[in-house]
Design an enzyme around this catalytic site. Structure first.
Site, PDB file in Angstrom:
ATOM      1  N   ARG A  79      -6.789  10.825   0.225  1.00  0.00           N
ATOM      2  CA  ARG A  79      -6.599  11.275  -1.165  1.00  0.00           C
ATOM      3  C   ARG A  79      -7.949  11.413  -1.872  1.00  0.00           C
ATOM      4  O   ARG A  79      -8.173  12.360  -2.611  1.00  0.00           O
ATOM      5  CB  ARG A  79      -5.704  10.288  -1.917  1.00  0.00           C
ATOM      6  CG  ARG A  79      -4.232  10.420  -1.563  1.00  0.00           C
ATOM      7  CD  ARG A  79      -3.423   9.265  -2.122  1.00  0.00           C
ATOM      8  NE  ARG A  79      -3.564   8.061  -1.325  1.00  0.00           N
ATOM      9  CZ  ARG A  79      -3.475   6.818  -1.781  1.00  0.00           C
ATOM     10  NH1 ARG A  79      -3.270   6.613  -3.056  1.00  0.00           N
ATOM     11  NH2 ARG A  79      -3.591   5.792  -0.975  1.00  0.00           N
ATOM     12  N   ARG A  92      -2.987   1.101  -6.556  1.00  0.00           N
ATOM     13  CA  ARG A  92      -1.973   1.042  -5.493  1.00  0.00           C
ATOM     14  C   ARG A  92      -0.608   0.597  -6.001  1.00  0.00           C
ATOM     15  O   ARG A  92       0.417   1.087  -5.521  1.00  0.00           O
ATOM     16  CB  ARG A  92      -2.440   0.076  -4.408  1.00  0.00           C
ATOM     17  CG  ARG A  92      -3.607   0.617  -3.655  1.00  0.00           C
ATOM     18  CD  ARG A  92      -4.183  -0.391  -2.704  1.00  0.00           C
ATOM     19  NE  ARG A  92      -5.214   0.242  -1.912  1.00  0.00           N
ATOM     20  CZ  ARG A  92      -5.948  -0.393  -1.018  1.00  0.00           C
ATOM     21  NH1 ARG A  92      -5.768  -1.692  -0.798  1.00  0.00           N
ATOM     22  NH2 ARG A  92      -6.861   0.244  -0.325  1.00  0.00           N
ATOM     23  N   HIS A 119       0.558  -4.946   2.633  1.00  0.00           N
ATOM     24  CA  HIS A 119      -0.803  -4.633   3.055  1.00  0.00           C
ATOM     25  C   HIS A 119      -1.806  -5.764   2.874  1.00  0.00           C
ATOM     26  O   HIS A 119      -2.577  -6.062   3.773  1.00  0.00           O
ATOM     27  CB  HIS A 119      -1.267  -3.407   2.280  1.00  0.00           C
ATOM     28  CG  HIS A 119      -2.637  -2.945   2.636  1.00  0.00           C
ATOM     29  ND1 HIS A 119      -3.003  -2.704   3.934  1.00  0.00           N
ATOM     30  CD2 HIS A 119      -3.742  -2.694   1.870  1.00  0.00           C
ATOM     31  CE1 HIS A 119      -4.271  -2.305   3.966  1.00  0.00           C
ATOM     32  NE2 HIS A 119      -4.744  -2.314   2.731  1.00  0.00           N
ATOM     33  N   HIS A 120      -1.810  -6.390   1.711  1.00  0.00           N
ATOM     34  CA  HIS A 120      -2.888  -7.357   1.436  1.00  0.00           C
ATOM     35  C   HIS A 120      -2.321  -8.540   0.674  1.00  0.00           C
ATOM     36  O   HIS A 120      -1.549  -8.364  -0.264  1.00  0.00           O
ATOM     37  CB  HIS A 120      -3.982  -6.686   0.607  1.00  0.00           C
ATOM     38  CG  HIS A 120      -5.231  -7.504   0.511  1.00  0.00           C
ATOM     39  ND1 HIS A 120      -6.233  -7.446   1.460  1.00  0.00           N
ATOM     40  CD2 HIS A 120      -5.641  -8.408  -0.399  1.00  0.00           C
ATOM     41  CE1 HIS A 120      -7.206  -8.269   1.126  1.00  0.00           C
ATOM     42  NE2 HIS A 120      -6.869  -8.880  -0.001  1.00  0.00           N
ATOM     43  N   HIS A 155       0.867  -1.181   0.000  1.00  0.00           N
ATOM     44  CA  HIS A 155       0.000   0.000   0.000  1.00  0.00           C
ATOM     45  C   HIS A 155       0.899   1.225   0.000  1.00  0.00           C
ATOM     46  O   HIS A 155       1.879   1.278   0.752  1.00  0.00           O
ATOM     47  CB  HIS A 155      -0.889  -0.012   1.247  1.00  0.00           C
ATOM     48  CG  HIS A 155      -1.993   0.992   1.198  1.00  0.00           C
ATOM     49  ND1 HIS A 155      -1.761   2.352   1.306  1.00  0.00           N
ATOM     50  CD2 HIS A 155      -3.331   0.862   1.037  1.00  0.00           C
ATOM     51  CE1 HIS A 155      -2.917   2.996   1.226  1.00  0.00           C
ATOM     52  NE2 HIS A 155      -3.886   2.115   1.055  1.00  0.00           N
ATOM     53  N   ARG A 161      -5.327  -5.434  -5.603  1.00  0.00           N
ATOM     54  CA  ARG A 161      -6.679  -5.220  -5.064  1.00  0.00           C
ATOM     55  C   ARG A 161      -7.022  -3.732  -5.051  1.00  0.00           C
ATOM     56  O   ARG A 161      -6.215  -2.899  -4.660  1.00  0.00           O
ATOM     57  CB  ARG A 161      -6.786  -5.770  -3.638  1.00  0.00           C
ATOM     58  CG  ARG A 161      -8.128  -5.451  -3.007  1.00  0.00           C
ATOM     59  CD  ARG A 161      -8.315  -6.095  -1.672  1.00  0.00           C
ATOM     60  NE  ARG A 161      -7.514  -5.538  -0.611  1.00  0.00           N
ATOM     61  CZ  ARG A 161      -7.785  -4.399   0.026  1.00  0.00           C
ATOM     62  NH1 ARG A 161      -8.826  -3.652  -0.324  1.00  0.00           N
ATOM     63  NH2 ARG A 161      -7.011  -3.990   1.005  1.00  0.00           N
ATOM     64  N   GLU A 177      -6.922   5.628   2.049  1.00  0.00           N
ATOM     65  CA  GLU A 177      -7.028   6.185   0.707  1.00  0.00           C
ATOM     66  C   GLU A 177      -8.070   7.298   0.644  1.00  0.00           C
ATOM     67  O   GLU A 177      -8.045   8.151  -0.244  1.00  0.00           O
ATOM     68  CB  GLU A 177      -7.453   5.055  -0.234  1.00  0.00           C
ATOM     69  CG  GLU A 177      -6.697   5.016  -1.516  1.00  0.00           C
ATOM     70  CD  GLU A 177      -6.643   3.593  -2.060  1.00  0.00           C
ATOM     71  OE1 GLU A 177      -6.229   2.676  -1.321  1.00  0.00           O
ATOM     72  OE2 GLU A 177      -7.022   3.417  -3.210  1.00  0.00           O
TER      73      GLU A 177
HETATM   74  C1  LIG Z   1      -4.955  -1.088   8.051  1.00  0.00           C
HETATM   75  C2  LIG Z   1      -5.883  -1.757   7.081  1.00  0.00           C
HETATM   76  C3  LIG Z   1      -6.877  -1.011   6.462  1.00  0.00           C
HETATM   77  C4  LIG Z   1      -7.726  -1.615   5.541  1.00  0.00           C
HETATM   78  N1  LIG Z   1      -8.741  -0.883   4.968  1.00  0.00           N
HETATM   79  C5  LIG Z   1      -9.591  -1.477   4.109  1.00  0.00           C
HETATM   80  C6  LIG Z   1     -10.707  -0.770   3.567  1.00  0.00           C
HETATM   81  O1  LIG Z   1     -10.973   0.362   3.923  1.00  0.00           O
HETATM   82  N2  LIG Z   1     -11.490  -1.410   2.676  1.00  0.00           N
HETATM   83  C7  LIG Z   1     -11.244  -2.694   2.280  1.00  0.00           C
HETATM   84  O2  LIG Z   1     -11.979  -3.216   1.460  1.00  0.00           O
HETATM   85  N3  LIG Z   1     -10.230  -3.408   2.824  1.00  0.00           N
HETATM   86  C8  LIG Z   1      -9.410  -2.834   3.728  1.00  0.00           C
HETATM   87  N4  LIG Z   1      -8.388  -3.561   4.279  1.00  0.00           N
HETATM   88  C9  LIG Z   1      -8.318  -5.008   4.000  1.00  0.00           C
HETATM   89  C10 LIG Z   1      -9.394  -5.721   4.802  1.00  0.00           C
HETATM   90  O3  LIG Z   1      -9.551  -5.100   6.055  1.00  0.00           O
HETATM   91  C11 LIG Z   1      -9.062  -7.195   5.016  1.00  0.00           C
HETATM   92  O4  LIG Z   1      -8.720  -7.800   3.815  1.00  0.00           O
HETATM   93  C12 LIG Z   1     -10.272  -7.916   5.590  1.00  0.00           C
HETATM   94  O5  LIG Z   1     -10.776  -7.223   6.701  1.00  0.00           O
HETATM   95  C13 LIG Z   1      -9.943  -9.343   5.987  1.00  0.00           C
HETATM   96  O6  LIG Z   1     -11.081  -9.874   6.631  1.00  0.00           O
HETATM   97  P1  LIG Z   1     -11.102 -11.394   7.071  1.00  0.00           P
HETATM   98  O7  LIG Z   1     -12.369 -11.591   7.797  1.00  0.00           O
HETATM   99  O8  LIG Z   1     -10.796 -12.256   5.900  1.00  0.00           O
HETATM  100  O9  LIG Z   1      -9.839 -11.515   8.043  1.00  0.00           O
HETATM  101  P2  LIG Z   1      -9.529 -10.732   9.393  1.00  0.00           P
HETATM  102  O10 LIG Z   1     -10.398  -9.570   9.580  1.00  0.00           O
HETATM  103  O11 LIG Z   1      -8.061 -10.525   9.433  1.00  0.00           O
HETATM  104  O12 LIG Z   1      -9.948 -11.796  10.496  1.00  0.00           O
HETATM  105  C14 LIG Z   1      -9.326 -13.052  10.596  1.00  0.00           C
HETATM  106  C15 LIG Z   1      -9.335 -13.459  12.056  1.00  0.00           C
HETATM  107  O13 LIG Z   1      -8.911 -14.808  12.166  1.00  0.00           O
HETATM  108  C16 LIG Z   1      -8.081 -14.936  13.320  1.00  0.00           C
HETATM  109  N5  LIG Z   1      -7.244 -16.133  13.167  1.00  0.00           N
HETATM  110  C17 LIG Z   1      -6.197 -16.318  12.343  1.00  0.00           C
HETATM  111  N6  LIG Z   1      -5.721 -17.572  12.466  1.00  0.00           N
HETATM  112  C18 LIG Z   1      -6.493 -18.190  13.397  1.00  0.00           C
HETATM  113  C19 LIG Z   1      -6.494 -19.489  13.956  1.00  0.00           C
HETATM  114  N7  LIG Z   1      -5.631 -20.432  13.557  1.00  0.00           N
HETATM  115  N8  LIG Z   1      -7.417 -19.792  14.923  1.00  0.00           N
HETATM  116  C20 LIG Z   1      -8.330 -18.853  15.334  1.00  0.00           C
HETATM  117  N9  LIG Z   1      -8.356 -17.604  14.827  1.00  0.00           N
HETATM  118  C21 LIG Z   1      -7.458 -17.275  13.854  1.00  0.00           C
HETATM  119  C22 LIG Z   1      -7.297 -13.645  13.324  1.00  0.00           C
HETATM  120  O14 LIG Z   1      -6.745 -13.366  14.583  1.00  0.00           O
HETATM  121  C23 LIG Z   1      -8.379 -12.647  12.914  1.00  0.00           C
HETATM  122  O15 LIG Z   1      -9.054 -12.101  14.011  1.00  0.00           O
HETATM  123  C24 LIG Z   1      -7.552  -2.981   5.219  1.00  0.00           C
HETATM  124  C25 LIG Z   1      -6.553  -3.736   5.860  1.00  0.00           C
HETATM  125  C26 LIG Z   1      -5.732  -3.136   6.793  1.00  0.00           C
HETATM  126  C27 LIG Z   1      -4.669  -3.954   7.459  1.00  0.00           C
END
Ligand SMILES: Cc1cc2nc3c(=O)[nH]c(=O)nc-3n(C[C@H](O)[C@H](O)[C@H](O)COP(=O)(O)OP(=O)(O)OC[C@H]3O[C@@H](n4cnc5c(N)ncnc54)[C@H](O)[C@@H]3O)c2cc1C
Length: 466
Positions: A276, A297, A400-401, A260, A440, A273
């Site tokens: 911006r 990005r 980042h992703h 990112h 992405r 973002e």
């Molecule tokens: C700073 C930041 C800003 C972002 N902003 C945006 C945005 O504005 N818009 C957008 O579209 N995307 C954004 N993204 C990307 C997006 O947030 C993520 O891709 C998305 O939230 C991932 O969701 P998820 O449910 O797949 O995983 P997560 O939300 O990461 O949740 C996965 C969970 O699984 C748990 N876990 C992992 N392994 C295990 C295990 N073995 N046993 C039990 N639990 C486990 C983790 O601890 C975590 O809590 C951003 C990412 C970051 C880091």
């Protein structure tokens, strides 16, 4: 009635003494994908539980800031924004350098408006619109007052958990998925890092997020990212991908790892973002613009890395600050430098004042004329930079992703290397691969986790019925 214990300042989770030996569905991970899957599974008649390895819920989802992309929504219509599922599809495909899995992308686009409605129906209203890099219209949906999406989304989903009494166990790390005769039968879970238990279930939904915080895994798949800071929370360790690979699940696009462009380097804070999108520009140490700030990005990151100093500054005024509430947080944690005038800001930043002033004056003229002849920017130009005092944040790219991951189909069934499904195993969210292609678009990950998280919750209940 589920007994609750307080294990976080603001939330109560299920007491570990309430953990039973067997459930319908085990969901692994409590980010947006896992929580959405659990709510849909419960509403479809199952009794799901969620295991979360960290002491608190939310994962990377809680950190997400800009918003959730969706097309043809009621909120776009109310704001007079003309968008189409076709434009969403085409821009995402172009953003992903045409390497996206088109079946998954079609599903995402076609179910985006419905998911905005679903969130609204359960008390999570994303009716404020903005843009992120790589889109032509305002398609990024965020909370009404323009605040960051993540905390609001996770809190809203947890409120729905409470209402439905869905058990959620924290400090519970799933270390393996069990399988017998080709069918998933449960998980091994390590509670409080000491107590190993086997819990049976008819199906498992893995929603563990990506591997952006697993530096070894990052370097294994993309060696040139050695030494980059990460924006990810510590739980993004790729464990779900490893567990599914052990069962024979296939993975795709593992080297497609996004950096990112706007990451504060000392803290790993991602500067949304939306800064911006609401009008900020970026300048080099020379005090001049050097890129289309609203480009994809990968391109903006490459343009920063090409500067001799390999870093840049986001420049904005009080107008942007008022339109992006996350900036108040960046100020509180000390990431922002400010000046009453452009000259004051330049002095604080040790930049050439004439150069910075000239850049901002030229930019304001560009905004009033509506055409960026220098770099071809077309969005985030509704307002110029002439309101109140001026501010800057020093940034450079960070990991980042992780776009690659487990291979799924549109039913969120996990596929093995022969392309066949693994019975009873579902996956959704950042641990899956293919949807975003090699780059992405901002706002598409939250769309991905809600849309495919919901789908996993519904599909797993269909599986239980058969
Ligand atoms: C700073 C930041 C800003 C972002 N902003 C945006 C945005 O504005 N818009 C957008 O579209 N995307 C954004 N993204 C990307 C997006 O947030 C993520 O891709 C998305 O939230 C991932 O969701 P998820 O449910 O797949 O995983 P997560 O939300 O990461 O949740 C996965 C969970 O699984 C748990 N876990 C992992 N392994 C295990 C295990 N073995 N046993 C039990 N639990 C486990 C983790 O601890 C975590 O809590 C951003 C990412 C970051 C880091």
């Amino acid at each position: 009635m589920i007994k609750k214990v307080t294990s976080a300042k603001y939330r109560e989770y299920t007491a570990i003494e309430d953990l039973e030996d067997s459930y319908d569905v085990i969901i692994v991970g409590s980010g947006g994908a896992g929580l959405s899957a659990a709510i849909e599974a419960k509403d479809a008649g199952a009794t799901p539980i969620v295991f979360e390895m960290m002491p608190r819920t939310g994962g990377n989802t809680k950190k997400s800031s800009a918003g959730m992309n969706a097309s043809e929504t009621k909120f776009q219509e109310a704001s007079g924004i003309e968008d189409s599922n076709n434009a969403f599809f085409e821009e995402t495909l172009a953003g992903g350098n045409e390497t996206n899995n088109e079946e998954l992308l079609n599903y995402l686009v076609d179910h985006s408006a419905d998911s905005i409605d679903w969130l609204d129906s359960i008390g999570i209203t994303l009716d404020n619109l903005t843009t992120t890099g790589g889109m032509k219209v305002e398609r990024t949906h965020r909370p009404s007052e323009g605040s960051a999406v993540g905390g609001y989304l996770i809190n809203g989903l947890l409120d729905n958990f409470k209402e439905r009494e869905i058990p959620l166990f924290v400090n519970s790390e799933v270390t393996g998925i069990l399988e017998e005769d080709g069918k998933v039968t449960g998980v091994e879970v390590l509670i409080n890092q000491t107590d190993k238990r086997t819990i049976h279930s008819k199906a498992v939904v893995v929603t563990t997020g990506g591997f952006g915080a697993n530096f070894d895994m990052i370097v294994e798949h993309k060696p040139d990212l050695e030494g980059y800071v990460t924006t990810n929370h510590a739980g993004s360790n790729g464990s779900g991908i490893s567990m599914i690979s052990t069962l024979g699940g296939d993975v795709v696009d593992m080297s497609d790892i996004q950096i990112h462009p706007t990451v504060e380097q000392a803290t790993g804070y991602l500067i949304t973002e939306a800064v911006r999108g609401e009008g900020a520009i970026m300048v080099s140490e020379e005090g001049v613009r050097f890129t289309n700030e609203m480009d994809k990005r990968d391109i903006v990151s490459a343009d920063i890395i090409a500067l001799p100093e390999q870093k840049a500054y986001l420049i904005f005024d009080d107008g942007v600050k008022e339109r992006v509430l996350a900036i108040e947080h960046y100020i509180r944690v000390g990431l922002v430098v400010s000046g009453e005038s452009i000259e004051d800001l330049a002095e604080v930043m040790s930049l050439d004042a004439d150069s910075l002033k000239g850049t901002i004056e030229t930019w304001n003229k560009t905004v009033s004329e509506g055409e960026d002849t220098a770099f071809g920017r077309t969005t985030g130009m509704n307002e110029d930079l002439s309101t109140g005092s001026y501010h800057a944040i020093e940034i450079a790219p960070g990991t980042h992703h992780t776009m690659g991951g487990v291979r799924i189909n549109t039913l969120t069934e996990v596929l093995n290397t022969d392309g066949n499904k693994i019975d009873g195993l579902y996956a959704a969210g950042e641990l899956t691969g293919g949807i975003h292609g090699s780059n992405r678009i901002g706002g598409n990950a939250v769309a991905d986790i809600i849309i495919f998280g919901r789908q996993a919750g519904k599909q797993v209940v269909d599986y239980l019925k058969n």
